[in-house]
Design a protein around this motif. Structure first.
Motif, PDB file in Angstrom:
ATOM      1  N   GLU A  99      66.524   6.870 -25.959  1.00 32.39           N
ATOM      2  CA  GLU A  99      67.245   6.980 -27.223  1.00 32.39           C
ATOM      3  C   GLU A  99      68.325   5.906 -27.333  1.00 32.39           C
ATOM      4  OE1 GLU A  99      68.090   8.495 -30.985  1.00 32.39           O
ATOM      5  OE2 GLU A  99      66.376   8.732 -29.628  1.00 32.39           O
ATOM      6  N   ILE A 100      69.006   5.622 -26.229  1.00 29.99           N
ATOM      7  CA  ILE A 100      70.013   4.551 -26.227  1.00 29.99           C
ATOM      8  C   ILE A 100      69.359   3.207 -26.523  1.00 29.99           C
ATOM      9  CG2 ILE A 100      71.626   3.272 -24.752  1.00 29.99           C
ATOM     10  CD1 ILE A 100      72.241   5.916 -23.343  1.00 29.99           C
ATOM     11  N   ASN A 101      68.197   2.964 -25.941  1.00 30.98           N
ATOM     12  CA  ASN A 101      67.472   1.720 -26.200  1.00 30.98           C
ATOM     13  C   ASN A 101      67.029   1.633 -27.661  1.00 30.98           C
ATOM     14  OD1 ASN A 101      67.717   0.926 -23.528  1.00 30.98           O
ATOM     15  ND2 ASN A 101      65.775   1.817 -22.917  1.00 30.98           N
ATOM     16  N   THR A 102      66.708   2.781 -28.246  1.00 32.37           N
ATOM     17  CA  THR A 102      66.339   2.821 -29.665  1.00 32.37           C
ATOM     18  C   THR A 102      67.517   2.384 -30.536  1.00 32.37           C
ATOM     19  OG1 THR A 102      64.815   4.659 -29.250  1.00 32.37           O
ATOM     20  CG2 THR A 102      65.483   4.282 -31.535  1.00 32.37           C
ATOM     21  N   ILE A 103      68.696   2.928 -30.252  1.00 29.53           N
ATOM     22  CA  ILE A 103      69.901   2.574 -31.014  1.00 29.53           C
ATOM     23  C   ILE A 103      70.225   1.092 -30.842  1.00 29.53           C
ATOM     24  CG2 ILE A 103      72.388   3.005 -31.214  1.00 29.53           C
ATOM     25  CD1 ILE A 103      71.796   5.881 -30.261  1.00 29.53           C
ATOM     26  N   SER A 104      70.078   0.589 -29.619  1.00 25.92           N
ATOM     27  CA  SER A 104      70.370  -0.814 -29.333  1.00 25.92           C
ATOM     28  C   SER A 104      69.435  -1.742 -30.099  1.00 25.92           C
ATOM     29  CB  SER A 104      70.249  -1.057 -27.824  1.00 25.92           C
ATOM     30  OG  SER A 104      70.485  -2.405 -27.508  1.00 25.92           O
ATOM     31  N   LEU A 105      68.160  -1.392 -30.170  1.00 26.07           N
ATOM     32  CA  LEU A 105      67.186  -2.219 -30.895  1.00 26.07           C
ATOM     33  C   LEU A 105      67.451  -2.182 -32.396  1.00 26.07           C
ATOM     34  CD1 LEU A 105      64.715  -4.029 -30.719  1.00 26.07           C
ATOM     35  CD2 LEU A 105      63.265  -1.994 -30.724  1.00 26.07           C
ATOM     36  N   LYS A 106      67.806  -1.012 -32.920  1.00 20.72           N
ATOM     37  CA  LYS A 106      68.112  -0.901 -34.346  1.00 20.72           C
ATOM     38  C   LYS A 106      69.332  -1.746 -34.707  1.00 20.72           C
ATOM     39  CE  LYS A 106      68.070   3.175 -36.265  1.00 20.72           C
ATOM     40  NZ  LYS A 106      68.281   4.634 -36.477  1.00 20.72           N
ATOM     41  N   GLU A 107      70.294  -1.794 -33.805  1.00 20.21           N
ATOM     42  CA  GLU A 107      71.529  -2.538 -34.085  1.00 20.21           C
ATOM     43  C   GLU A 107      71.260  -4.034 -34.227  1.00 20.21           C
ATOM     44  OE1 GLU A 107      74.422  -5.326 -32.828  1.00 20.21           O
ATOM     45  OE2 GLU A 107      73.249  -4.386 -31.244  1.00 20.21           O
ATOM     46  N   ILE A 108      70.494  -4.620 -33.324  1.00 21.18           N
ATOM     47  CA  ILE A 108      70.280  -6.070 -33.377  1.00 21.18           C
ATOM     48  C   ILE A 108      69.338  -6.458 -34.498  1.00 21.18           C
ATOM     49  CG2 ILE A 108      68.302  -6.207 -31.783  1.00 21.18           C
ATOM     50  CD1 ILE A 108      69.706  -8.683 -30.570  1.00 21.18           C
ATOM     51  N   LEU A 109      68.421  -5.548 -34.880  1.00 22.76           N
ATOM     52  CA  LEU A 109      67.494  -5.825 -35.979  1.00 22.76           C
ATOM     53  C   LEU A 109      68.075  -5.434 -37.331  1.00 22.76           C
ATOM     54  CD1 LEU A 109      64.081  -4.686 -34.415  1.00 22.76           C
ATOM     55  CD2 LEU A 109      65.038  -6.996 -34.548  1.00 22.76           C
ATOM     56  N   ASN A 110      69.269  -4.822 -37.312  1.00 20.89           N
ATOM     57  CA  ASN A 110      69.948  -4.404 -38.546  1.00 20.89           C
ATOM     58  C   ASN A 110      69.068  -3.454 -39.358  1.00 20.89           C
ATOM     59  OD1 ASN A 110      72.156  -4.362 -40.300  1.00 20.89           O
ATOM     60  ND2 ASN A 110      71.358  -6.042 -41.537  1.00 20.89           N
ATOM     61  N   ILE A 111      68.475  -2.487 -38.649  1.00 21.61           N
ATOM     62  CA  ILE A 111      67.629  -1.476 -39.285  1.00 21.61           C
ATOM     63  C   ILE A 111      68.424  -0.172 -39.373  1.00 21.61           C
ATOM     64  CG2 ILE A 111      65.516  -0.113 -39.072  1.00 21.61           C
ATOM     65  CD1 ILE A 111      64.250  -2.443 -37.626  1.00 21.61           C
ATOM     66  N   LYS A 112      68.523   0.388 -40.554  1.00 23.35           N
ATOM     67  CA  LYS A 112      69.289   1.614 -40.741  1.00 23.35           C
ATOM     68  C   LYS A 112      68.443   2.860 -40.482  1.00 23.35           C
ATOM     69  CE  LYS A 112      72.679  -0.983 -42.054  1.00 23.35           C
ATOM     70  NZ  LYS A 112      73.787  -1.264 -41.107  1.00 23.35           N
ATOM     71  N   GLU A 113      67.188   2.825 -40.923  1.00 19.83           N
ATOM     72  CA  GLU A 113      66.335   3.997 -40.774  1.00 19.83           C
ATOM     73  C   GLU A 113      65.667   4.001 -39.405  1.00 19.83           C
ATOM     74  OE1 GLU A 113      64.033   0.657 -42.649  1.00 19.83           O
ATOM     75  OE2 GLU A 113      65.930   1.673 -43.050  1.00 19.83           O
ATOM     76  N   ASP A 114      64.910   5.073 -39.104  1.00 16.06           N
ATOM     77  CA  ASP A 114      64.168   5.151 -37.853  1.00 16.06           C
ATOM     78  C   ASP A 114      62.970   4.209 -37.909  1.00 16.06           C
ATOM     79  OD1 ASP A 114      65.698   7.180 -36.499  1.00 16.06           O
ATOM     80  OD2 ASP A 114      64.927   8.582 -37.989  1.00 16.06           O
ATOM     81  N   PHE A 115      62.444   3.876 -36.745  1.00 15.08           N
ATOM     82  CA  PHE A 115      61.329   2.943 -36.693  1.00 15.08           C
ATOM     83  C   PHE A 115      60.364   3.347 -35.584  1.00 15.08           C
ATOM     84  CE2 PHE A 115      64.387   1.418 -33.643  1.00 15.08           C
ATOM     85  CZ  PHE A 115      63.616   0.986 -32.576  1.00 15.08           C
ATOM     86  N   GLU A 116      59.216   2.732 -35.619  1.00 14.64           N
ATOM     87  CA  GLU A 116      58.205   2.922 -34.578  1.00 14.64           C
ATOM     88  C   GLU A 116      57.701   1.556 -34.137  1.00 14.64           C
ATOM     89  OE1 GLU A 116      55.102   5.405 -36.016  1.00 14.64           O
ATOM     90  OE2 GLU A 116      56.241   7.272 -35.819  1.00 14.64           O
ATOM     91  N   ILE A 117      57.268   1.469 -32.883  1.00 20.27           N
ATOM     92  CA  ILE A 117      56.646   0.253 -32.368  1.00 20.27           C
ATOM     93  C   ILE A 117      55.429   0.668 -31.546  1.00 20.27           C
ATOM     94  CG2 ILE A 117      58.903  -0.879 -32.231  1.00 20.27           C
ATOM     95  CD1 ILE A 117      58.676  -0.638 -29.167  1.00 20.27           C
TER      96      ILE A 117
END
Length: 477
Positions: free
Chosen positions: A226-244
């Protein structure tokens, strides 16, 4: 007889403690799952699209504005080549009223409206400072452009690192869940043996302790994910949830020799180019100090005119009287500072010394880059070997778990041996996950340092496919 009576009371507190711990562990697990499963709108992020998504990064947008600013500054300096046109008006209009009294003459009066517009044109034919200032502005623009590209590439590499870290943490969860399932099976086997009279309470306790450790490991990996998810969202400037793509795989292969990596990296590195530009700027600044002691030649044209209505300094005011005049002056002008006490000469020497310092910084950075490229390349080869060896270790560990469980079931081995083999399998899988993660990081690092491309197919240095069965080329992508 006494032992049979005491034994249940000895184990009762321990059993109650373990049962309560299992309930607490279950509640903690459910709580963590509930928190992590809260999702809103979902966006899919592909590895190949990271470069486009990173352009939305706030820090990168800030550097984009600095690049725009440098472009406007360059245009401003280039404009010095063209003539300037100034319009000036002293009173538009201007009204003057007054009297001039003298005992020896008649009193004179003034009542007049006037306008005095002027138009001035200046064109510097020879401006010793102009060339240096335009050159400095051009090189500052190039540096700003390079800084933007450097930051963009650094952000892309960082985003890809977080992407791989996200995948790795997902695989870690899968590994720990698999180990947890093995521990559940081991606990069930231990309880079954105890109930049938061929097992011991100690083995049950040992299996329960291992199960608790594995459950805790799963929860830790979930939080890490979950921490890695937040970190990835921060650098990609994504506000909503995402999938990879959750499955970890090799992103490609590196088919370039070490010497080519170093040569290409040094030749295309933007930081090295910036140091060269900085050295050139220092020399241009030095030349600008010398230029201040050179003559400045320019053409000027001044057109001035006067329009008036009314009288000035007369005995009787004629309000209808009007007049006008104009003058036009064209001149070739010359300005030369002959002596400044040595100020510009000392400033020139200072900037030349600064330029020499950039040369040593350039050589130092070349050494650092060479070392970084070499380390990344060697680590890539090391992680290739780790991937292959860890796959072998996983294969043998799986067989060891299977055999140890069979031996335990028939009574020729202990549960401790089964738990050890489970741990070895989990560790081998972790080694493989880490090796793939580090391999992908090395690929991205080499791409960033050398500007060479990652290959889709695995080729040898002679551009042919490798047939070695223990080659990284045979790993499933």
């Amino acid at each position: 007889m006494l032992r049979r009576v005491i034994n249940p009371f000895l184990f009762l507190p321990l059993t109650l403690s373990i049962n309560s711990f299992n309930v607490l562990s279950s509640e903690t697990k459910n709580s963590i799952d509930n928190v992590l499963e809260e999702k809103s709108n979902i966006t899919f992020v592909d590895y190949q699209e990271i470069e486009k998504i990173v352009l939305n990064n706030q820090e990168l947008k800030s550097l984009k504005n600095l690049l725009t600013s440098a472009g406007f500054n360059l245009s401003s300096q280039v404009a010095q080549r063209y003539p300037t046109l100034d319009f000036q008006a002293n009173g538009l209009p201007k009204y003057v009223a007054g009297k001039n009294y003298s005992s020896n003459s008649q009193t004179l009066k003034t009542s007049q409206f006037s306008a005095n517009p002027s138009l001035n044109i200046r064109w510097d034919l020879i401006d010793p400072l102009r060339g240096s200032e335009i050159k400095i502005a051009k090189e500052n623009y190039k540096i700003a452009k390079n800084n933007y590209e450097i930051k963009k590439k650094d952000l892309i590499q960082e985003a890809r690192m977080r992407y791989h870290k996200y995948q790795k943490s997902y695989q870690d969860i899968k590994n720990k869940k698999f180990t947890l399932d093995l521990s559940i099976t081991s606990l069930d086997n231990a309880k079954t043996k105890l109930e049938s009279g061929i097992g011991t309470k100690f083995e049950v306790l040992e299996a329960e302790a291992q199960l608790s450790r594995d459950q805790q490991a799963v929860n830790e990996k979930k939080i890490e994910h979950e921490i890695n998810t937040i970190s990835l969202k921060e650098i990609l400037n994504i506000k909503e949830d995402f999938e990879i793509h959750q499955e970890q795989k090799l992103v490609g292969f590196w088919n370039h020799r070490l010497n080519k990596n170093i040569n290409e990296g040094l030749d295309k590195n933007l930081s090295l180019k910036n140091l060269i530009l900085q050295k050139s700027i220092k020399k241009s600044q030095a030349n600008s100090f010398v230029a201040q002691n050179k003559p400045n030649i320019y053409i000027s044209n001044s057109l001035s005119s006067t329009f008036s209505k009314g009288d000035s300094l007369t005995t009787n005011i004629d309000s209808k009287k009007s007049g006008s005049n104009y003058t036009n002056t064209i001149s070739l002008n010359f300005a030369w500072r002959i002596f400044d006490g040595g100020q510009n000469k000392n400033s020139y020497n200072s900037k030349i010394a600064d330029a020499e310092a950039e040369k040593y910084a350039y050589e130092n950075l070349k050494n650092v880059l060479t070392t970084s490229i070499t380390k990344a390349y060697l680590n890539l080869k090391l992680n290739e070997e780790k991937i292959i060896s860890s796959l072998k270790e996983i294969k043998s560990s799986k067989e060891s778990v299977r055999l140890s469980r069979l031996r335990y079931n028939v009574g020729i081995s202990t549960l401790k041996d089964v738990l050890i083999r489970q741990s070895e399998l989990s560790n081998a899988t972790s080694k493989n996950i880490n090796a793939i993660y580090n391999y992908n990081l090395n690929l991205d690092e080499l791409k960033r340092l050398t500007f060479l491309d990652i290959s889709e197919s695995c080729l040898g240095f002679n551009n042919t496919k490798l047939k070695n069965t223990e080659s990284i080329c045979n790993i499933q992508r």
